[in-house]
Design a protein around this motif. Structure first.
Motif, PDB file in Angstrom:
ATOM      1  N   GLN A   1       0.870  -1.177   0.000  1.00 13.65           N
ATOM      2  CA  GLN A   1       0.000   0.000   0.000  1.00 13.65           C
ATOM      3  C   GLN A   1       0.901   1.219   0.000  1.00 13.65           C
ATOM      4  O   GLN A   1       2.115   1.078  -0.027  1.00 13.65           O
ATOM      5  N   CYS A   2       0.311   2.401   0.016  1.00 15.65           N
ATOM      6  CA  CYS A   2       1.113   3.614   0.114  1.00 15.65           C
ATOM      7  C   CYS A   2       1.971   3.549   1.377  1.00 15.65           C
ATOM      8  O   CYS A   2       1.515   3.148   2.439  1.00 15.65           O
ATOM      9  N   MET A   3       3.248   3.968   1.227  1.00 17.98           N
ATOM     10  CA  MET A   3       4.185   3.888   2.349  1.00 17.98           C
ATOM     11  C   MET A   3       4.158   5.159   3.211  1.00 17.98           C
ATOM     12  O   MET A   3       4.810   5.222   4.237  1.00 17.98           O
ATOM     13  N   HIS A   4       3.434   6.170   2.783  1.00 14.35           N
ATOM     14  CA  HIS A   4       3.375   7.445   3.501  1.00 14.35           C
ATOM     15  C   HIS A   4       4.790   7.939   3.844  1.00 14.35           C
ATOM     16  O   HIS A   4       5.176   8.065   5.008  1.00 14.35           O
ATOM     17  N   CYS A   5       5.516   8.186   2.748  1.00 15.44           N
ATOM     18  CA  CYS A   5       6.916   8.611   2.842  1.00 15.44           C
ATOM     19  C   CYS A   5       7.037   9.933   3.594  1.00 15.44           C
ATOM     20  O   CYS A   5       6.196  10.824   3.450  1.00 15.44           O
ATOM     21  N   GLU A   6       8.119  10.069   4.358  1.00 19.74           N
ATOM     22  CA  GLU A   6       8.399  11.336   5.020  1.00 19.74           C
ATOM     23  C   GLU A   6       8.767  12.388   3.970  1.00 19.74           C
ATOM     24  O   GLU A   6       8.467  13.567   4.110  1.00 19.74           O
TER      25      GLU A   6
ATOM     26  N   GLY B   1       7.563  11.596  -2.919  1.00 15.35           N
ATOM     27  CA  GLY B   1       7.818  11.961  -4.315  1.00 15.35           C
ATOM     28  C   GLY B   1       6.554  12.378  -5.037  1.00 15.35           C
ATOM     29  O   GLY B   1       6.584  13.253  -5.909  1.00 15.35           O
ATOM     30  N   CYS B   2       5.413  11.779  -4.660  1.00 13.77           N
ATOM     31  CA  CYS B   2       4.138  12.130  -5.306  1.00 13.77           C
ATOM     32  C   CYS B   2       3.861  13.607  -5.073  1.00 13.77           C
ATOM     33  O   CYS B   2       3.519  14.343  -5.992  1.00 13.77           O
ATOM     34  N   LEU B   3       4.028  14.039  -3.833  1.00 14.86           N
ATOM     35  CA  LEU B   3       3.723  15.424  -3.459  1.00 14.86           C
ATOM     36  C   LEU B   3       4.683  16.388  -4.148  1.00 14.86           C
ATOM     37  O   LEU B   3       4.295  17.446  -4.629  1.00 14.86           O
TER      38      LEU B   3
ATOM     39  N   GLY C   1       6.451  10.501  -9.728  1.00 20.86           N
ATOM     40  CA  GLY C   1       7.265  10.818  -8.561  1.00 20.86           C
ATOM     41  C   GLY C   1       7.365   9.696  -7.542  1.00 20.86           C
ATOM     42  O   GLY C   1       8.306   9.652  -6.755  1.00 20.86           O
ATOM     43  N   CYS C   2       6.396   8.772  -7.546  1.00 17.94           N
ATOM     44  CA  CYS C   2       6.343   7.755  -6.485  1.00 17.94           C
ATOM     45  C   CYS C   2       7.295   6.603  -6.764  1.00 17.94           C
ATOM     46  O   CYS C   2       7.206   5.963  -7.799  1.00 17.94           O
ATOM     47  N   PRO C   3       8.213   6.311  -5.840  1.00 21.14           N
ATOM     48  CA  PRO C   3       9.145   5.199  -6.068  1.00 21.14           C
ATOM     49  C   PRO C   3       8.505   3.839  -5.794  1.00 21.14           C
ATOM     50  O   PRO C   3       9.130   2.814  -6.026  1.00 21.14           O
TER      51      PRO C   3
HETATM   52  S1  SF4 Z   1       5.528   8.666  -2.917  1.00 19.58           S
HETATM   53 FE1  SF4 Z   1       3.482   9.213  -2.187  1.00 19.58          FE
HETATM   54  S2  SF4 Z   1       2.124   7.644  -3.035  1.00 19.58           S
HETATM   55 FE2  SF4 Z   1       4.190   6.860  -3.227  1.00 19.58          FE
HETATM   56  S3  SF4 Z   1       4.471   5.618  -1.382  1.00 19.58           S
HETATM   57 FE3  SF4 Z   1       5.309   7.662  -0.911  1.00 19.58          FE
HETATM   58  S4  SF4 Z   1       3.589   8.793   0.014  1.00 19.58           S
HETATM   59 FE4  SF4 Z   1       2.715   6.948  -0.986  1.00 19.58          FE
END
Ligand code: SF4
Ligand code: HEM
Ligand code: SF4
Lengths: 221, 301
Positions: free
Chosen positions: B99-104, B107-109, B142-144
């Motif tokens: 699922q989404c990793m909720h990166c600190e 890249g999506c943002l 943007g999302c890895p």
């Molecule tokens: S880049 Fe965004 S969509 Fe992708 S895993 Fe990280 S927070 Fe989730």
């Protein structure tokens, strides 16, 4: 009845037809579609210009129309090319003009070789816009349907966006000069592209070889 | 967050402990997925679809225990299944909750051009706001982790919200609540990291999983979903979990220096022609009719 004002039909005697109606329509279709694509594209390019997207109906609307109007831009470019390609062919003499372009910049036009219908600067602008349009088309189509790119190829997407925006920025650079020249630097050009005629003086100063040709009978009214 | 004060501490008539009690969820929340105790029952998949109100979508059977090949715009949570052959010839079934990793450092943002389409809350949740999304799919670029998914019909992108609505009301995410084995945990990042480290140590010391470890990738500043893996030296074998994910360098270049370069060039371009006009002025063609006739004669016209 006394004297009666008569509607003058066609150009005045000292005027020369510079652009046919078909050429002018093609030019303004190109310009209109370009400006829409540019404004919305710049909105996507940086948050500081996102307001450009808002004034044409908001993000989703702009995202919907940008690629379609962009395609329209490419098509009108093809039409323009169809009409102008022979006048815009680069010839060896253009080199000389380009080598001396600094005289053009400093308004010492008398030191420059005489130019035909379009000068070498205009030709370069035209070909630059055309090649960039091809790049914008190819990269734009990929960006239009990114979901068609498999995961292992995702890394090309930012590269494609960078190429798309670089091509767009090159055309914007050209456009700044183009609009400046047309509206400010060369008085009479706006009239040429709207009602289609220029004065003889304009033709002799800016396109002497062309003037010689048209003055030899073909299009002078 | 606004609802952070409404965090539930006790529940009347409730069997067992209050999930997530004694954790400070109003900042830095975290989901811990212990892949070593996941049995692949897919309760979390169903809970996710149910809570978020999407009808169950058609699945495709491809001879594995995986529900479908990939997460989808209305299927945010997928147990990835891999049958892995170890060097000694033994088999291992690997189940990873994807699922989404909720990166600190999301890249999506970073890639998104639309004002307010993606937000990151101070508690670490990265949430898409579909009403602001323009459907350009830059976030996909943007999302890895290949997470955001496009809905062709609405032209919007969706992904796991980490149940921001539930978390805001002091509840744990739906997937956590449904997990029957206790392989899913939810709490503060600190607590979850400590729990994960303890579990990894236990695995290393008391089982044959000498490479057991915690997945909390540094390249994206750490994530608010972390894993315990039997073999953290090779996360790729868990359904393609990237070893060192980071916001793609080209995305950083595009959204960083190139934005500024482009903007400044345009400003200098406009300033340049303005200065030129002030310095040299227009090319006036001032010729009287008599001059023109003379000119024409000179040219032999
Ligand atoms: S880049 Fe965004 S969509 Fe992708 S895993 Fe990280 S927070 Fe989730
Ligand atoms: C050939 C037709 C074209 C197609 C199919 C096309 C397509 C696209 C697409 C799909 C995007 C992604 C952003 C979005 O739509 O939300 C985009 C972005 C952009 N386009 Fe185009 N486009 C075209 C022509 C043009 C033209 C003529 C310009 C003129 C300047 C332009 C300038 C831009 C810019 C600046 C961006 C933003 C890039 C960024 O985000 O960094 N495009 N284009
Ligand atoms: S698709 Fe939506 S969320 Fe994704 S980058 Fe574009 S505007 Fe942002």
């Amino acid at each position: 009845m006394g004297t009666r004002a008569v509607l003058h039909r066609g150009p005045k005697t000292d005027q020369i037809e510079r652009y046919t109606p078909a050429e002018r329509i093609a030019h303004w279709l190109t310009a209109g579609t370009y400006v829409y694509a540019m404004a919305t594209g710049l909105g996507f390019f940086t948050p500081y210009m996102y307001w450009l997207v808002e004034i044409v109906g908001g993000g989703p609307t702009a995202r919907f129309w940008h690629p379609i109007i962009g395609l329209g831009y490419v098509f009108t470019n093809v039409y323009l090319h169809h009409q102008w390609k022979s006048d815009l062919k680069l010839i060896p003499e253009d080199r000389v003009w380009l080598d001396k372009v600094k005289y053009y910049i400093t308004n010492e036009d008398d030191l420059l070789p005489e130019q035909d219908r379009f000068d070498a600067g205009q030709k370069l602008f035209y070909w630059g816009m055309l090649y960039c349009a091809v790049i914008l088309l190819v990269t734009g189509v990929v960006m239009w349907f990114p979901e068609s790119i498999g995961r292992s190829w995702h890394w090309v997407l930012p590269l494609v966006v960078i190429i798309h925006s670089a091509a767009a920025l090159i055309t914007i650079g050209g456009l700044i000069i183009h609009v400046y020249m047309g509206v400010f630097m060369v008085p009479g050009s706006v009239k040429a592209m709207t009602i289609g005629y220029v004065s003889r003086g304009w033709a002799i100063l800016h396109a002497p070889l062309w003037y010689k040709k048209v003055a030899n009978g073909r299009t002078v009214k | 967050m606004a609802g952070g004060t409404l965090q539930i501490k006790a529940i009347s008539g409730h069997a067992g402990p209050v999930a997530g009690a004694n954790t400070s969820r109003d900042y830095d929340v975290c989901k811990l997925v212990d892949t070593t105790t996941c049995i692949g029952c897919k309760a979390c998949e169903v809970a996710c679809v149910e809570w978020n109100g999407y009808p169950f979508r058609p699945t495709s059977f491809d001879n594995t225990y995986q529900t479908m090949p990939n997460t989808e715009w209305n299927y945010w949570n997928l147990i990835r299944f891999d049958e892995h052959e170890n060097a000694d010839g033994t088999f291992q079934w690997l189940m990873r909750k994807d699922q989404c990793m909720h990166c600190e450092d999301p890249g999506c943002l970073k890639a998104c051009p639309a004002d307010g389409a993606i937000v990151q809350y101070s508690n670490g949740i990265v949430d898409f706001q579909q009403e602001h999304c323009i459907g350009c799919q830059y976030c996909v670029t943007g999302c890895p982790f290949d997470i955001p998914k496009f809905n062709q019909e609405t032209k919007k992108v969706f992904k796991c919200t980490l149940c921001s609505d539930r978390v805001n009301a002091g509840l744990e995410p739906a997937c956590i609540k449904s997990c029957p084995t206790g392989c899913l945990h939810f709490g503060s990042k600190d607590d979850m990291l400590a729990l994960a480290q303890a579990r990894a140590t236990q695995l290393r010391e008391h089982t044959s999983h000498r490479n057991a470890g915690v997945y909390d990738p540094e390249g994206v500043g750490g994530t608010h979903v972390i894993y315990v893996l039997h073999d953290s030296s090779n996360p790729e074998k868990y359904g393609g979990l990237p070893k060192n994910p980071r916001v793609p360098i080209l995305v950083q270049l595009w959204k960083g220096p190139l934005k500024w370069l482009g903007g400044l060039s345009m400003m200098f371009g406009v300033m340049g022609v303005a200065i030129h006009y002030l310095r040299f002025g227009p090319k006036e063609a001032e010729m009287k009719d008599a001059d023109i006739q003379k000119e024409d004669r000179n040219r032999g016209n």
